[in-house]
Design an enzyme around this catalytic site. Sequence first.
Site, PDB file in Angstrom:
ATOM      1  N   TYR A  53       1.192  -1.330  -0.098  1.00  0.00           N
ATOM      2  CA  TYR A  53       0.168   0.360  -0.118  1.00  0.00           C
ATOM      3  C   TYR A  53       0.502   1.296   0.224  1.00  0.00           C
ATOM      4  CZ  TYR A  53      -3.957  -2.532   1.160  1.00  0.00           C
ATOM      5  OH  TYR A  53      -5.365  -3.775   1.245  1.00  0.00           O
ATOM      6  N   SER A 233     -13.475  -3.786   0.086  1.00  0.00           N
ATOM      7  CA  SER A 233     -14.467  -3.282  -0.421  1.00  0.00           C
ATOM      8  C   SER A 233     -15.662  -3.018  -0.335  1.00  0.00           C
ATOM      9  CB  SER A 233     -14.261  -3.912  -1.991  1.00  0.00           C
ATOM     10  OG  SER A 233     -13.014  -3.729  -2.468  1.00  0.00           O
ATOM     11  N   PHE A 237     -15.170  -0.637  -4.575  1.00  0.00           N
ATOM     12  CA  PHE A 237     -14.685   1.052  -4.261  1.00  0.00           C
ATOM     13  C   PHE A 237     -15.640   2.561  -4.879  1.00  0.00           C
ATOM     14  CE2 PHE A 237     -11.499  -1.276  -4.821  1.00  0.00           C
ATOM     15  CZ  PHE A 237     -10.239  -1.078  -5.865  1.00  0.00           C
ATOM     16  N   GLY A 238     -16.831   2.720  -4.312  1.00  0.00           N
ATOM     17  CA  GLY A 238     -17.850   3.503  -3.660  1.00  0.00           C
ATOM     18  C   GLY A 238     -18.733   3.341  -4.797  1.00  0.00           C
ATOM     19  N   LEU A 240     -21.507   1.911  -4.546  1.00  0.00           N
ATOM     20  CA  LEU A 240     -22.880   1.282  -3.876  1.00  0.00           C
ATOM     21  C   LEU A 240     -23.377   2.991  -3.043  1.00  0.00           C
ATOM     22  CD1 LEU A 240     -22.423  -2.256  -2.684  1.00  0.00           C
ATOM     23  CD2 LEU A 240     -24.297  -1.620  -4.388  1.00  0.00           C
ATOM     24  N   GLY A 242     -23.139   5.280  -4.653  1.00  0.00           N
ATOM     25  CA  GLY A 242     -24.359   6.206  -5.870  1.00  0.00           C
ATOM     26  C   GLY A 242     -23.381   7.361  -6.734  1.00  0.00           C
ATOM     27  N   LYS A 243     -22.674   7.556  -5.447  1.00  0.00           N
ATOM     28  CA  LYS A 243     -21.754   9.236  -6.415  1.00  0.00           C
ATOM     29  C   LYS A 243     -21.639   9.032  -8.210  1.00  0.00           C
ATOM     30  CE  LYS A 243     -17.279   8.062  -4.498  1.00  0.00           C
ATOM     31  NZ  LYS A 243     -16.304   8.237  -3.038  1.00  0.00           N
TER      32      LYS A 243
END
Length: 345
Positions: A53, A233, A237-238, A240, A242-243
């Site tokens: 990372y 996750s 990765f975001g 869900l 909605g963005k």
Amino acid sequence: MQYRLLGNTDIRVSQLCLGTMTYGEQNTQQEAAQQLDYAIARGINFVDTAEMYPVPPKAETQGKTEVYIGQWLQNSGKRADIILATKAAGPGDWMQYLRAGPRLNASHLRRALEGSLQRLKTDYIDLYQLHWPDRNTNFFGKLGYQHNAKEQQTPLLETIECLQAFIKEGKIRHWGFSNETPWGVMKGLAICDAEGFARPVSIQNPYNLLNRSYEVGMAEISHREHIGLLAYSPMAFGVLSGKYLNGQRPANGRLTLFSRFSRYTNEQASSAAAEYCTIAREHGLSPAQMALAFVNQQPFVTSNIIGATSMEQLQENIDSLSVELGTELLEKISDVQRRYPNPAP
């Protein structure tokens, strides 16, 4: 905050685990420290990182996440207050900068662990994980296993023998799998039982509303063998949140910054995500909190690994603990899953 036993150990880890893969890429050292302070104050005692990372992995930043956490541990004096997990990278021709191509053999694992201990400024790791298998198999969204009798691999016995040595030396307390298959877990358990080795206590695999493949083969293993899931996750990765609906790409969003991450953006996944967001709003919930609450409620999940690039996101993610999904809402989720079965494995 609820706490759950890590495998058959006496270690109790928080229901939410703080994921850190943005530290050193999307988050500065100061922001990382702020997140860690806040998470601990909210009752999180479990922190997960990895030698490779931040993500996306690259030579210039490799190890920065562990360095940031190590600096925070040194400054805060809170090493004894947290359960610290990190991971050793498996093979990949895209990571030649790491040990000239990482493997999970004894010499590589020794170098990987010593590097992590140095960066994290600690004498021991509570949970040391094999980031992905050292053999040809399915992980990171790959489907359709194809056997290669001439493949290069490190025998699982050699890997596990090395982990046992680390335990005896006091450098790690326990070990676990990550991105592993049912065969890999059961093979590892068989080796441990035959040799009298310490068994794995966890497995860190992807699990979210767009990828429930863990339920097919691994969930039973989690229950019967006491190897709980550390779900990564959970927000896909975001997606869900909605963005990213309707092709939106908000500034500083991970999928905006790094187009290489396409695992959760295919047409089927986007359609399913839109329906999940609608269900959440119909029930007065934010899509993010519904997605996280779904993972939190699964009985085979030991801890749900949340990550955030802002304090607002982190607060909302932790607040998902107060959300309980009822029967009616869960049935609506099941209906979407039937029509879009695991669109982003």
